[in-house]
Write a protein that holds these residues in place. Structure first.
Motif: not given
Length: 559
Positions: A159-167
């Motif tokens: 989840t944190g990785l997805a949020l980081a990738a989506s800015d």
């Protein structure tokens, strides 16, 4: 004498050996002989106390049968695995079954069926043999605490990785490498025996009171037993974060050194190799490969991580060179402090390694007793090794917490067999012992401890020294004095029968261990049952007790 036959056996990381094929049910109850006397309700165990014999009453669930070869020899020893618990390792041994009545010589008066006239049991339908992977992944259920912790840990990181990738999480995008290192720190912490020793001690001190709700105690026990799920989840998460960080770095190559990219790529390869070696099927079939790969790949990755962190801190993207005066930036670097903490956790156990004298005796060819100087608290386990850089083996510790302690090692692997055949005068040990599931017995008021074979060793300390919990010990084994020695037999015999229940399979045959455990828990009014047996036996006892509304715990393959 029966003809030799091959028996397929498994051994866990705790040294549990058990048959796969000879019996569909490892705890099958033999059919009552037609000519058995129906009036008798007492059975005699083949050990003497002076001129008398120890007698145990039994119910219909524990029936007498002819003596036979033991189906398993449960040890808290890790002949293949030194770091993880209850990992199965396939070994094949040839066992020559002998007439046990000739060796044990039980009183024929109380065993109406002689060894020459064995009971004719009906053929049992054979169950299809499950695959090894299904045994590991599915045998203990799809929604165990271990797997839930793994999923939760992995989900949070993804989840944190997805949020980081989506800015939507800019800090994580800037510090993707830090998140990877933080996951490595977390997985190292979950396997640090020094840290877990403190955590287990705090759990007992804080929750080991009668007024603490039982539900909270059992939830804590489940969590601490299955903390390996966090270890596995963080391992995969660290790889995911590092891949993301490397992808961002490659997009901005002009501001990064090629040396840093090469180091990051090598660390990623080592982490992937270590994770692949830890995959359950690989660990099961090629455990020595897993053990050495996990250790040396981890050490190599740590050394490269130091180089990576220092180069990244000192690199100046403007001048495209490394700054030798970067001390102030090092102190402010979060990556540096996490890497330092990881290094301390990994080095700490090795600082305590010592080569110590030992006294080894072998009551039989089945087991050896290893004696060390110094007393140890109940519920503690230790590691020993003939060669510290290549292998470590975990055993439960028997001690009265006075002058010495000992380990009982079932001869089921190369190392444990060598202790019987060629006992050494010295062994390597880790001076700081570690806490496991048995240590949490001290959290409860009344506990039933169930053991088969040499699994009794980790529970004996609760009988030899005062403990917070009031315990009842149930031991199922074959040939008590012959296989485990006179000293252990005397320890078990010196307690009232309501506190120590011994079932000698050489005389009484195989019991229904699950029912025996349930009955003992109800009679003892136990809050919890803790079992140490082979993986299938532990699972059956735990499931049966839970079905009867009794909290129960047994070792899992990666506890």
């Amino acid at each position: 004498m029966d003809s030799p036959r091959k028996v397929e056996r498994f051994a866990s990381c705790r040294g549990v050996a058990f048959e796969i094929k000879p019996h569909a049910d490892p705890f099958a109850i033999p059919v009552r002989a037609q000519n058995e006397r129906q009036g008798s309700k007492r059975s005699w165990l083949p050990w003497s106390q002076g001129s008398s014999f120890k007698v145990f009453p039994y119910s219909d669930t524990i029936q007498r049968s002819v003596s036979r070869a033991s189906s398993h020899f449960c040890d808290l020893e890790d002949e293949e695995d030194e770091n993880d618990d209850n990992m199965y390792v396939s070994i094949v041994e040839t066992i020559e079954e002998t007439n046990d009545e000739e060796k044990q010589k039980p009183l024929p008066l109380h065993l109406p069926i002689s060894g020459s006239k064995r009971e004719q049991q009906p053929a049992r339908p054979t169950k299809p043999k499950p695959s090894r992977l299904s045994v590991i992944l599915l045998d203990q259920g799809l929604f165990t605490v271990y797997k839930r912790l793994f999923v939760v840990c992995l989900t949070l990181n993804i989840t944190g990785l997805a949020l980081a990738a989506s800015d939507h999480f800019p800090y994580a995008k800037r510090k993707a490498t830090l998140f990877s290192i933080a996951n490595i720190f977390a997985l190292t912490l979950c396997r640090s025996e020094a840290f877990l020793r403190v955590v287990f001690w705090l759990a007992v001190e804080v929750l080991g009171h009668s007024w603490v709700p039982l539900r909270l105690k059992t939830a804590t026990t489940s969590f601490l037993q299955c903390i390996g799920g966090i270890h596995s989840g963080c391992g995969l998460s660290s790889i995911a974060w590092l891949i993301y960080s490397l992808k961002l770095t490659l997009k901005d190559r002009e501001n990064t050194s090629s040396d840093i990219i090469a180091l990051a790529s090598t660390i990623l390869a080592l982490l992937c190799l270590s994770s692949l070696a830890a995959f359950p099927l690989v660990r099961h079939l090629h455990h020595n490969i897993f053990e050495r790969t996990h250790r040396f790949a981890g050490w190599s990755a740590l050394a490269l991580l130091w180089a990576f962190v220092l180069l990244e801190i000192s690199y100046d993207p403007i001048s495209k060179s490394y700054d030798n005066e970067f001390g102030s930036r090092v102190v402010k670097s979060q990556e540096f402090w996490f890497t330092l903490a990881i290094t301390v956790l990994i080095i700490l156990p090795w600082v305590t390694v010592r080569r110590v004298p030992v006294k080894i005796s072998a009551p039989s060819g089945h087991a050896s007793i290893i004696k060390f100087q110094g007393g140890v608290k109940s519920g503690i386990l230790g590691r020993i090794s003939p060669s510290p850089l290549s292998e470590w083996h975990a055993f439960g510790i028997i001690s009265d917490d006075k002058t010495e302690h000992m380990m009982l090692a079932g001869a089921v692997g190369d190392f444990t067999k060598s202790l019987v055949a060629n006992p050494p005068s010295h062994l390597w040990v880790r001076a700081v012992h570690f806490a496991g599931l048995p240590y949490l017995v001290n959290m409860y008021d009344r506990v039933v401890l169930v053991a088969t074979g040499s699994g009794i060793c980790v529970f004996l300390s609760f009988l030899l020294q005062p403990s917070k919990a009031d315990v009842c010990v149930v031991w199922v084994a074959k040939g008590i004095e012959q296989n485990f020695g006179k000293e252990i037999k005397e320890w078990m015999s010196g307690h009232p029968k309501e506190k120590v229940i011994v079932h000698d399979t050489a005389v009484l045959g195989r019991p229904n261990v699950s029912q025996l455990s349930i009955d003992a828990a109800k009679n003892w009014k136990a809050q919890v049952v803790i079992v140490t047996s082979n993986p299938e036996g532990s699972r059956d006892v735990v499931n049966a007790c839970k079905g009867a509304g009794i909290a129960a715990f047994g070792p899992i393959w990666d506890s």
